[in-house]
Every structure is written in structure tokens, then in C-alpha cells.
Design an enzyme around this catalytic site. Structure first.
Site, PDB file in Angstrom:
ATOM      1  N   GLN A  28       1.169  -1.237   0.014  1.00 35.33           N
ATOM      2  CA  GLN A  28      -0.122   0.048  -0.030  1.00 35.33           C
ATOM      3  C   GLN A  28       0.837   1.010  -0.319  1.00 35.33           C
ATOM      4  O   GLN A  28       1.525   1.347   0.501  1.00 35.33           O
ATOM      5  CB  GLN A  28      -1.185  -0.337   1.201  1.00 35.33           C
ATOM      6  CG  GLN A  28      -2.051  -1.397   1.471  1.00 35.33           C
ATOM      7  CD  GLN A  28      -2.736  -1.198   0.057  1.00 35.33           C
ATOM      8  OE1 GLN A  28      -3.479  -1.809  -0.434  1.00 35.33           O
ATOM      9  NE2 GLN A  28      -3.120   0.885  -0.081  1.00 35.33           N
TER      10      GLN A  28
ATOM     11  N   GLY B 106      -6.052   0.492  -8.647  1.00 34.44           N
ATOM     12  CA  GLY B 106      -7.142   0.056  -7.707  1.00 34.44           C
ATOM     13  C   GLY B 106      -6.999   1.098  -6.237  1.00 34.44           C
ATOM     14  O   GLY B 106      -5.996   1.798  -6.494  1.00 34.44           O
ATOM     15  N   ARG B 107      -7.542   0.336  -5.364  1.00 32.91           N
ATOM     16  CA  ARG B 107      -7.664   1.053  -4.226  1.00 32.91           C
ATOM     17  C   ARG B 107      -7.453   2.752  -4.122  1.00 32.91           C
ATOM     18  O   ARG B 107      -6.387   2.653  -3.342  1.00 32.91           O
ATOM     19  CB  ARG B 107      -6.977   0.243  -3.821  1.00 32.91           C
ATOM     20  CG  ARG B 107      -7.175  -1.213  -3.245  1.00 32.91           C
ATOM     21  CD  ARG B 107      -6.480  -2.032  -2.048  1.00 32.91           C
ATOM     22  NE  ARG B 107      -6.496  -3.576  -2.114  1.00 32.91           N
ATOM     23  CZ  ARG B 107      -6.020  -3.734  -1.068  1.00 32.91           C
ATOM     24  NH1 ARG B 107      -5.240  -3.780  -0.711  1.00 32.91           N
ATOM     25  NH2 ARG B 107      -7.182  -5.024  -0.828  1.00 32.91           N
ATOM     26  N   GLY B 108      -7.921   3.159  -5.054  1.00 30.39           N
ATOM     27  CA  GLY B 108      -8.039   4.544  -5.099  1.00 30.39           C
ATOM     28  C   GLY B 108      -8.971   5.164  -4.563  1.00 30.39           C
ATOM     29  O   GLY B 108      -9.588   6.569  -5.926  1.00 30.39           O
TER      30      GLY B 108
END
Ligand SMILES: *[C@@H]1O[C@H](CO)[C@@H](O)[C@H](O)[C@H]1NC(C)=O
Length: 386
Positions: A195, A253-255
């Protein structure tokens, strides 16, 4: 946009009235954060001194005037890894941390990998600290930072990079597992294994993540397109986060991903600039309330992922904006998508607004999305303040 001369004056006066060490004044949920306060800024003389200063109980302003390179400081580890992704080119591999491969990717092929140990042991950051970079040259390589149950911390104008980028579980850039009064501002993050920023399960409150560059451009990717998937993850038991004026570039992703079963998280995401996201940006999952205002999505395949069970509201029309007034006492600022997947219809849950009734959300200073691209490109990341 303001003409450039007026803009410079506005910035200069903001700095003059901020406290002397960190530059500017924390806004949003982290308002009032002072970090190391008026402690005299000091440059650590070694990696060991930086490690001690960050983790001891003395309020400090720690000034980084160069890259502090931890990459090979703890040597390498050779061990078992696995291949969870079979795409090409250059998929990330995974370190078999805590038997992750066996437990979560049992069908993934095993392989032997070598990675830098330093990436897996983040620097602990205690309460009452400012970690401040000087100019555009201060930062940390090969190791991230971890705040765990600490408060009153400013991380500003540093670069964090090169943490085992080939390997998932090779390290996070910034972890926060429980904490409050935290301002993460004007940093640049690139080439990270896992992360770029993540909360754990402890509540992370009164926190603002602003003006950062999350640069996903790299060789290795879980999506094999040279774009980093693991950008921002907010999963704490009551996270309260302002996520504003950030630049997410070439991510996939994961934004951010917000949500985890059994907990709740409120994230006010405004005036962020998302560019070349070949994947998804916002990923609202169970427990989350994500209010999106004045964001600009430029070439984003999926601006807001649906189906994750979270709540999100991303107004695009004037009637969407007006629907905010009963809870926020003002209209919302609409979002814009250019060459991007659908925004209307994917984040229309007005129940989201129940998480944003306090004065900090009502009084947020949010610019029109049409100004966000030029503003964020000119002002985010390392080298813009101090
Ligand atoms: C941080 O500073 C505050 C205010 O001076 C103080 O009350 C608190 O004990 C400090 N926290 C730690 C962990 O030293």
C-alpha cells in the site's frame, strides 16, 4: 483559476500564518494538528538517529535534507514466494508472509524470491512529531513509516519510494493503525510493494491526506499494465478522513478502497485529480460512506466501483448537488469525468450524506472540478512547499 501572481500571493500569506515549522495550516478533519510544534528543526545524522527521533517520546521537527536510504540496511531475505497473478508483462509476486500464499492463493505457483528486509520493518512514528522534507530532496527510500495508536503527527514534503516494488507484502509506504490528528501533506510516493497508504483496524480520526502525489507508474504491477494497484486502503473501526487535492497518476486500483465488514469509515474525498487509471479509482465497500466532491477523473476506466456494498455519493448534475443541502447546509460541488467510465448512476446513495453533517464538512473550501487538473498538477507532491 486565479492568475498566477494572485495565486502566489495567496499561497505566501497562507504560509506566513501557518506555524513556523510545517508549512501552511492543516485543514479538513486534521485542523489543529501541530506535530512537533515549535521544536527546532533538526537533521538526523544517520539512519539510526532518524529511527530513534521518529519513535522516541520527545516532540520533534525532523528535517530531511536528502534521501535516507534504508534499502539494503538490513540485508536481503531469500524465501518462498508465490505468483498470484498470471498476466503479463511483469506481474508482482507475493512474499509468503504468514502463509499468505497457502491461505489466500492456494492455487498460485510457488517460487523462490529475494527481497530487501528493510521494506518489511517500517519506521515507528510516535506522537508529537513533524517529519518535514527540505526542498525537493528529502525523503526515505526502501522503508515506510508506521503510526500505531499515536496522535498529533505531520508528515510533509517528503518522498517515500522504492520499497520492494516487485513484491506484495514487501512493505507499505505509510501505515496508520489507530491514531488521530494526523496530517499527511505534499508527499510523493512511488514504487511500493504493497500500500502507498493504509489504515489498519484501529480507528484513524481527525486525519487529512492532502496534496500528495500517488505515482503508480512502475514496472511491476498486480494488473500487469505498469500501474500500481495498491494505492490507498481505509479499513479502520471508525476512520474519519479528509482526502483532498491528491494526484493519483497511473494507478489501477484502491484509489481509495474504503470499508471493511463490521466497521465504518467516513471519507470526504474532494478536489482530487485522477489521471490514467486503467482500472478503478474509488472502491466503496461494506461499512464505508464516501462523499466525492469536485474531483476530476481524466482517463479513468472506472471512477467509482459498484457492487462492493459501501455507500458513495458522487454528484454530477445540479440536482445531485442540490440534494446535499438538507444534510450539509450547502450544495455539493459536482465531479467531472473526461474520457472516463460512467460517473452518473454509479454513486447516487444520498444516505452517504448522513456521515457528513458536522461543520468541518459543511465549511470545506472546495474548488470547482474544472480547476482541479491545473491546480493539482502545479501544487501537489514534493518540492512545492518548504
Ligand atoms: C504530546 O503533546 C501533548 C501536548 O504537549 C502532551 O499532552 C502529550 O502527552 C504528548 N504525547 C506524548 C505521547 O508524548
Amino acid at each position: 483559476m486565479l492568475p498566477k501572481s494572485r495565486f502566489v500571493i495567496a499561497l505566501a500569506s497562507a504560509y506566513l500564518f501557518g506555524n513556523a515549522q510545517a508549512v501552511g495550516t492543516p485543514f479538513g478533519l486534521a485542523a489543529g494538528t501541530t506535530g512537533g510544534g515549535n521544536a527546532t528543526p533538526a537533521v538526523p545524522s544517520s539512519l539510526a538517529e532518524l529511527t530513534t527521533w521518529l519513535s522516541d517520546s520527545t516532540p520533534r521537527v525532523i528535517l530531511l535534507d536528502k534521501m535516507f536510504d534504508f534499502t539494503s540496511a538490513e540485508g536481503t531475505v531469500t524465501g518462498t514466494g508465490c505468483k498470484p497473478w498470471t498476466c503479463s508483462p511483469n506481474p508482482q509476486l507475493a512474499i509468503d508472509a504468514n502463509n499468505w500464499c497457502e491461505n489466500y492463493e492456494p492455487s498460485a505457483a510457488k517460487t523462490t524470491i529475494t527481497y530487501y528486509k528493510a521494506g518489511t520493518t517500517p519506521l515507528k512514528v510516535a506522537s508529537n512529531k513533524t517529519l518535514l522534507g527540505k526542498g525537493s530532496s528529502g525523503g526515505i527510500l526502501g522503508k515506510g513509516i508506521k503510526i500505531s495508536g499515536a496522535s498529533n503527527i505531520i508528515i510533509q514534503n517528503i518522498k517515500i519510494a522504492s520499497i520492494n516494488p516487485q513484491f506484495v507484502w514487501g512493505g507499505d509506504a505509510i501505515q496508520i493503525d489507530g491514531g488521530s490528528k494526523i496530517w499527511i501533506d505534499h508527499n510523493t510516493i512511488q514504487n511500493i510493494g504493497r500500500q502507498m497508504i493504509a489504515t489498519g483496524y484501529g480507528a484513524v480520526t481527525a486525519t487529512t491526506i492532502s496534496n500528495n502525489v500517488f505515482n503508480g507508474d512502475g514496472t511491476y504491477s498486480a494488473t500487469c499494465n505498469g500501474e500500481h494497484y495498491w494505492v490507498a486502503l481505509f479499513t479502520g473501526s471508525g476512520d474519519q478522513i479528509t482526502f483532498a487535492l491528491n494526484y493519483l497518476y497511473k494507478t489501477s486500483g484502491r484509489g481509495p478502497h474504503v470499508g471493511t465488514s463490521g466497521y465504518y469509515q467516513n471519507v470526504h474525498a474532494y478536489n482530487n485529480y485522477f489521471v490514467s487509471v486503467n482500472g478503478h479509482a474509488v472502491d466503496p465497500e461494506v461499512g464505508s460512506k464516501v462523499l466525492l466532491e469536485g474531483n476530476y477523473f481524466n482517463a479513468v476506466t472506472t471512477p467509482v466501483l459498484s457492487g462492493g456494498g459501501g455507500q458513495a455519493y458522487a454528484p454530477v448534475s445540479s440536482s445531485d448537488a442540490a440534494a446535499c443541502s438538507s444534510k450539509l447546509g450547502r450544495n455539493c460541488v459536482t465531479n467531472i469525468g473526461l474520457s472516463s467510465g460512467a460517473l452518473p448512476g454509479v454513486a447516487t446513495d444520498t444516505g452517504t450524506l448522513n456521515g457528513f453533517t458536522s461543520s468541518v464538512f459543511k465549511s470545506a473550501n472546495i474548488m470547482a472540478a474544472s480547476s482541479v487538473g491545473s491546480y493539482v498538477q502545479a501544487n501537489s507532491g514534493i518540492g512545492k512547499v518548504n
